[in-house]
Design an enzyme around this catalytic site. Structure first.
Site, mmCIF file in Angstrom:
data_model
loop_
_atom_site.group_PDB
_atom_site.id
_atom_site.type_symbol
_atom_site.label_atom_id
_atom_site.label_comp_id
_atom_site.label_asym_id
_atom_site.label_seq_id
_atom_site.Cartn_x
_atom_site.Cartn_y
_atom_site.Cartn_z
ATOM 1 C CB ALA A 31 -0.904 -0.006 1.232
ATOM 2 C CD GLU A 122 -13.141 -8.483 -5.917
ATOM 3 O OE1 GLU A 122 -12.637 -7.711 -6.731
ATOM 4 O OE2 GLU A 122 -13.906 -9.413 -6.248
ATOM 5 N N GLY A 127 -16.924 -14.192 -2.157
ATOM 6 C CA GLY A 127 -15.948 -14.074 -1.074
ATOM 7 C C GLY A 127 -14.545 -13.743 -1.515
ATOM 8 N N GLY A 180 -20.306 -22.258 9.519
ATOM 9 C CA GLY A 180 -20.241 -20.800 9.344
ATOM 10 C C GLY A 180 -20.355 -20.344 7.896
ATOM 11 C CG ASP A 194 -25.792 -15.384 -0.703
ATOM 12 O OD1 ASP A 194 -25.452 -14.395 -0.037
ATOM 13 O OD2 ASP A 194 -24.991 -16.143 -1.273
ATOM 14 C CE LYS A 198 -22.692 -14.284 -2.457
ATOM 15 N NZ LYS A 198 -22.530 -15.628 -1.935
ATOM 16 N N GLY A 295 -16.630 -17.784 4.340
ATOM 17 C CA GLY A 295 -15.647 -18.009 5.418
ATOM 18 C C GLY A 295 -14.931 -16.714 5.755
HETATM 19 N N1 HSE Z 1 -23.860 -17.649 2.617
HETATM 20 C C1 HSE Z 1 -22.928 -17.330 1.594
HETATM 21 C C2 HSE Z 1 -22.532 -18.619 0.899
HETATM 22 C C3 HSE Z 1 -21.728 -16.646 2.177
HETATM 23 O O1 HSE Z 1 -22.884 -19.693 1.391
HETATM 24 O O2 HSE Z 1 -21.914 -18.566 -0.139
HETATM 25 C C4 HSE Z 1 -20.969 -15.821 1.208
HETATM 26 O O3 HSE Z 1 -21.716 -14.830 0.606
#
Ligand code: HSE
Length: 419
Positions: A31, A122, A127, A180, A194, A198, A295
């Protein structure tokens, strides 16, 4: 020194703090400046988090702190997050978010408000995979012909386990939650929302399409059973929840649903919690992006990359990738006009003449059958597992209604599109 305030110090926020500390050497070298987290907002101040940053439960402590240069929004949700991010931008602070739901509804308003203030996101799609960077910058010379991908790790984990280990749906969902991966409300995962959030973000960058979740076809994986998985195996398919954006002349179709996809395709081989996205550009051809889509550390890796980018330039690129609207703008294709091949599972009473009547309805609706299997389901009933040649969405939907109304059909047929 660049100072960061984090709103929502949960799994991802904690990883952001830790990555900035663990990798401080390479981060400040890249950076050109040191980056530190000054403070974080949490709901519950009494919970021990083991972090050496100042914690507060008042978001204004960050928004009104003149020393904070970058606000990282990790609180999730739509309207409250929108108000907070607007305030941050209006007070001249750069914003980094991982909040796909916020962007699915408000990305164009946020772009308008942000103007020259850096606004990066991003981590909101897939992720740790730098798909926004790839699409917005790396592929900016191309007309994007299609985007197709596994954008929800929870669903992919569940589909993989159902196919490989025959585990029941509810048990695997619980496992995904414990690991998680799942959203706070897992219906966002299994219902396809979800992935749709995206897909809408990617569709803006690729096509300049301003659509909301309500405008597009969204279905989940909640109707998929072992019957469908065994049909898929027999005919050489995997079942995946895919987000699909496809350009056809001046229209773009956007859809999220479970798909039967031939096992030899790259996307079909992406298993477990991993995400994978194929992007086809008119000049580059097909490109494929693979990696962890959920994650703490993977998601925080993308958040920190955005902070580094802001530290380097301090400026936003056009947030959604277009400096001005394109001439001859693309339109969203109506859902009814989407065409696909389809698989149907129809539970019928096992009586003379049933098959003939079902195939007559296919003919009447102009839908051609490609393969058909019949499997006994109980003493008196059978499952018909049928795949079709390419048909129109509106014809299939009409036909499903007619089939569901027949007295020898025991439940609404289950349909999965074939890619
Ligand atoms: N719940 C989402 C997944 C997490 O399972 O991909 C990431 O956006």
């Amino acid at each position: 020194m660049l100072k960061v305030g984090i709103i929502g110090v949960g799994t991802v926020g904690t990883s952001v703090v830790n990555i900035l500390k663990d990798n401080a050497d390479i981060i400040s070298a890249r950076a050109g400046i040191d980056i530190v987290v000054k403070s974080g907002v949490v709901k519950n101040l009494s919970k021990e988090r083991g972090l050496d940053i100042t914690l507060t439960d008042n978001v204004d402590d960050i928004l009104n702190d003149d020393e904070i240069d970058v606000v990282v929004e990790l609180m999730g949700g739509v309207e409250d997050a929108f108000e907070i991010v607007k305030k941050a931008l209006r007070s001249g602070k750069a914003v980094v978010t991982a909040n796909k739901a916020l962007l699915a509804y408000h990305r164009y308003e946020l772009e308008e408000i942000a103007q020259d203030i850096a606004f990066e996101y991003e981590a909101s799609v897939a992720g740790g995979i730098p798909i926004i960077n790839a699409l917005r910058d790396g592929l900016s010379a191309n007309h994007i012909q299609s985007i197709m991908g596994i954008m929800n790790g929870t669903c992919n984990y569940m589909m993989t386990k159902m196919a490989n280990d025959g585990v029941a749906y509810d048990a695997i969902l619980k496992e995904a939650q414990e690991l998680g991966y799942a959203e706070a409300d897992p219906t966002f995962d299994v219902g396809g929302f979800d992935a749709a959030h995206k897909l809408l973000i990617l569709a803006s960058i690729a096509y300049g399409i301003d659509a909301k979740p309500e405008d597009i076809l969204i279905e989940g994986i909640d109707k998929v059973t072992q019957d469908d998985i065994s049909f898929a195996k027999e005919f050489g398919y995997a079942i995946k929840l895919l987000g699909i954006a496809k350009k056809d002349a001046d229209e773009v179709e956007l859809r999220v649903h479970a798909c039967l996809i031939k096992k030899d395709q790259m996307i079909a081989k992406i298993d477990g919690v991993m995400n994978g996205i194929s992007v086809v550009g008119d000049k580059v051809g097909e490109t494929l992006y693979y990696g962890p889509g959920a994650g703490g550390d993977a998601t925080a890796s993308a958040v920190v990359a955005n902070i580094i980018d802001i530290a380097r330039s301090g400026k936003s690129r056009p947030m959604l990738g277009f400096d001005k609207p394109m001439e001859g703008e693309l339109k969203l294709k109506p859902i009814d006009e989407i065409s696909s091949k389809y698989y149907l599972r129809i539970n019928v009473s096992d009586r003379t003449g049933v098959l003939a009547k079902i195939s007559k309805i296919f003919e009447d609706n102009n839908i051609s059958i490609e393969t058909m299997l019949q499997r006994p389901a109980s003493q008196e009933s059978a499952n018909l597992l049928i795949s079709t040649h390419t048909a129109l969405e509106k014809d299939i939907q009409n036909m499903i209604k007619k089939i569901a109304a027949l007295d020898f059909v025991n439940s609404t047929p289950v349909m999965i599109r074939i890619v």
